[in-house]
Design a protein around this motif. Structure first.
Motif, short mmCIF file in Angstrom:
data_model
loop_
_atom_site.label_atom_id
_atom_site.label_comp_id
_atom_site.label_asym_id
_atom_site.label_seq_id
_atom_site.Cartn_x
_atom_site.Cartn_y
_atom_site.Cartn_z
N VAL A 7 -85.91 32.52 -31.40
CA VAL A 7 -85.18 33.12 -30.08
C VAL A 7 -86.14 34.30 -29.97
O VAL A 7 -86.72 34.89 -30.45
N VAL A 8 -86.46 33.86 -28.50
CA VAL A 8 -87.41 35.07 -27.53
C VAL A 8 -86.50 36.09 -27.20
O VAL A 8 -85.42 35.90 -26.68
N THR A 9 -86.71 37.30 -27.52
CA THR A 9 -86.06 38.40 -27.14
C THR A 9 -85.92 38.41 -25.49
O THR A 9 -84.67 39.00 -25.24
N ALA A 10 -86.83 38.14 -25.07
CA ALA A 10 -86.73 38.18 -23.52
C ALA A 10 -85.54 37.41 -22.92
O ALA A 10 -85.18 37.41 -21.70
N ALA A 11 -85.09 36.30 -23.49
CA ALA A 11 -84.21 35.58 -23.20
C ALA A 11 -82.69 36.12 -22.90
O ALA A 11 -81.96 35.92 -21.93
N TYR A 12 -82.53 37.50 -23.36
CA TYR A 12 -81.67 38.29 -23.30
C TYR A 12 -81.72 39.16 -21.92
O TYR A 12 -80.58 39.83 -21.54
N GLY A 13 -82.81 39.22 -21.29
CA GLY A 13 -83.11 39.85 -20.03
C GLY A 13 -83.66 41.36 -20.50
O GLY A 13 -83.03 41.99 -21.48
N ASN A 14 -84.72 41.69 -19.57
CA ASN A 14 -85.25 42.80 -20.12
C ASN A 14 -84.00 44.13 -19.82
O ASN A 14 -84.40 45.21 -20.61
N ASP A 15 -83.34 43.95 -18.55
CA ASP A 15 -82.43 45.17 -18.65
C ASP A 15 -81.50 45.35 -19.71
O ASP A 15 -81.08 46.20 -20.20
N ARG A 16 -80.85 44.12 -20.14
CA ARG A 16 -80.02 43.97 -21.27
C ARG A 16 -80.85 44.66 -22.40
O ARG A 16 -80.21 45.42 -23.50
N ILE A 17 -82.04 44.24 -22.84
CA ILE A 17 -82.83 44.67 -24.02
C ILE A 17 -82.93 46.18 -23.78
O ILE A 17 -82.65 47.00 -25.07
N LYS A 18 -83.14 46.94 -22.71
CA LYS A 18 -83.23 48.19 -22.50
C LYS A 18 -81.92 48.89 -22.84
O LYS A 18 -81.98 49.93 -23.48
N ALA A 19 -80.89 48.28 -22.25
CA ALA A 19 -79.50 49.03 -22.43
C ALA A 19 -79.23 48.96 -23.86
O ALA A 19 -78.49 49.66 -24.03
N LEU A 20 -79.27 47.96 -24.61
CA LEU A 20 -79.00 48.12 -26.03
C LEU A 20 -79.97 48.79 -26.96
O LEU A 20 -79.54 48.98 -28.11
N GLY A 21 -81.17 49.18 -26.34
CA GLY A 21 -81.85 50.16 -27.22
C GLY A 21 -83.15 49.59 -27.86
O GLY A 21 -83.70 50.06 -28.60
N GLY A 22 -83.70 48.38 -27.21
CA GLY A 22 -84.92 47.73 -27.67
C GLY A 22 -84.53 46.54 -28.20
O GLY A 22 -83.56 46.10 -28.54
N GLN A 23 -85.80 45.93 -28.69
CA GLN A 23 -85.78 44.45 -29.13
C GLN A 23 -85.11 44.52 -30.51
O GLN A 23 -84.65 43.50 -30.91
N SER A 24 -85.25 45.52 -31.30
CA SER A 24 -84.53 45.61 -32.62
C SER A 24 -82.77 45.27 -32.59
O SER A 24 -82.49 44.55 -33.47
N ALA A 25 -82.48 45.59 -31.46
CA ALA A 25 -80.98 45.66 -31.46
C ALA A 25 -80.45 44.23 -30.98
O ALA A 25 -79.40 44.05 -31.32
N VAL A 26 -81.24 43.24 -30.75
CA VAL A 26 -80.84 41.76 -30.72
C VAL A 26 -81.03 41.05 -32.07
O VAL A 26 -80.54 40.01 -32.26
N LEU A 27 -81.59 41.74 -32.98
CA LEU A 27 -82.09 41.19 -34.21
C LEU A 27 -80.82 40.57 -34.82
O LEU A 27 -80.78 39.34 -35.52
N PRO A 28 -79.57 41.44 -34.90
CA PRO A 28 -78.32 41.05 -35.58
C PRO A 28 -77.86 39.81 -35.05
O PRO A 28 -77.34 38.77 -35.72
N GLN A 62 -85.34 42.38 -42.84
CA GLN A 62 -83.95 42.87 -43.55
C GLN A 62 -83.03 41.73 -42.84
O GLN A 62 -82.03 41.26 -43.64
N GLN A 63 -83.32 41.04 -41.74
CA GLN A 63 -82.46 40.16 -41.31
C GLN A 63 -82.68 38.83 -41.39
O GLN A 63 -82.31 37.77 -41.30
N LYS A 64 -83.78 38.55 -42.54
CA LYS A 64 -84.16 37.58 -43.08
C LYS A 64 -84.81 36.51 -41.76
O LYS A 64 -84.46 35.16 -41.95
N LEU A 65 -85.45 37.14 -40.86
CA LEU A 65 -85.94 36.41 -39.79
C LEU A 65 -87.53 36.19 -39.80
O LEU A 65 -88.14 37.29 -40.40
#
Length: 249
Positions: A7-28, A62-65
């Protein structure tokens, strides 16, 4: 488990990534959806985040990814020489424990420019994959020349096949697959549809069957990266839907 889905983190959208606190936030979300790995995008880092790559590597583990790393940079500069930042980018990928570094081709002109690449890759031990981007450098002809030169020189460099980007540069994705498939080691999956005199990426099941059929023209064992928009209230559920779709198709 079958083929690997990234999964490419950018798929969630740049604004969403920033709002969530960065790319680590989408790992779960990615891990809970059953994906095998994550593609970390350099352009989504703040300067501070770039200084804490070991911490991100630990969170991915830690997320086994599995991890791969993409930088919005060309392999070759406008003068035809290797990108002088290549060594540093490979080191960043190594710090992330990434499987590979992904770059665009840039201004590749002749095979002599490839000679220094062998030593640089050997020094870091990192794999390099080169993607067709949305510029003239990402058209089929230069990608074919680069593929052929790497084969002649026996360089350990393979290709990322971005299914949608061919439309941005006026090429046929099917024709590109016929010529490049043997060298493809990673697939960026996305459909594209006309939008304001250009194109926009869309999920493959929201577009004509052409896009899923194209996957059959590409190596079946190549990891598939989700690079189309992943949107919705439940990001884990949305991600899981497409992880399952691409693993089965």
């Amino acid at each position: 488990m079958g083929r690997k889905i990234i999964v490419v983190t950018a798929a969630y959208g740049n604004d969403r990534i920033k709002a969530l606190g960065g790319q680590s936030a989408v790992l779960p979300f990615i891990a809970a959806a059953g994906a095998d790995g994550v593609e970390i995008r350099r352009e989504l880092f703040s300067d501070d985040e770039l200084n804490h790559l070991p911490r991100l590597a630990s969170e991915i583990e830690q997320q086994k990814l599995l991890a791969c790393y993409s930088a919005p940079e060309p392999l070759f500069e406008r003068d035809g020489k290797l990108n002088p930042r290549l060594g540093a980018l490979l080191q960043e990928a190594q710090t992330l424990n990434a499987l590979w570094l992904k770059l665009s081709l840039g201004h590749f002109s002749h095979s002599a420019a490839l000679e220094p690449l062998r030593a640089i890759l050997a020094n870091t031990g990192m794999a390099l994959v080169v993607e067709n981007d949305q510029t003239d450098c990402g058209q089929l002809a230069p990608m074919q020349r680069f593929k052929a030169a790497c084969q002649v020189l026996k360089l350990p460099v393979t290709l990322t096949f971005d299914m949608g980007n061919w439309l941005w540069v006026g090429e046929s994705p099917e024709e590109a697959a016929r010529h490049l498939a043997p060298a493809v080691s990673y697939i960026h999956v996305k459909a594209a549809e006309p939008h304001h005199h250009h194109y926009r990426a869309v999920p493959p099941d929201s577009a004509p069957a052409r896009w899923l059929a194209l996957l059959n023209d590409l190596p079946g064992d190549a990891p598939r990266g989700i690079e189309f928009p992943l949107e919705g209230r439940d990001l884990t559920a949305v991600t899981r839907h497409y992880v399952n779709l691409l693993r089965e198709e």
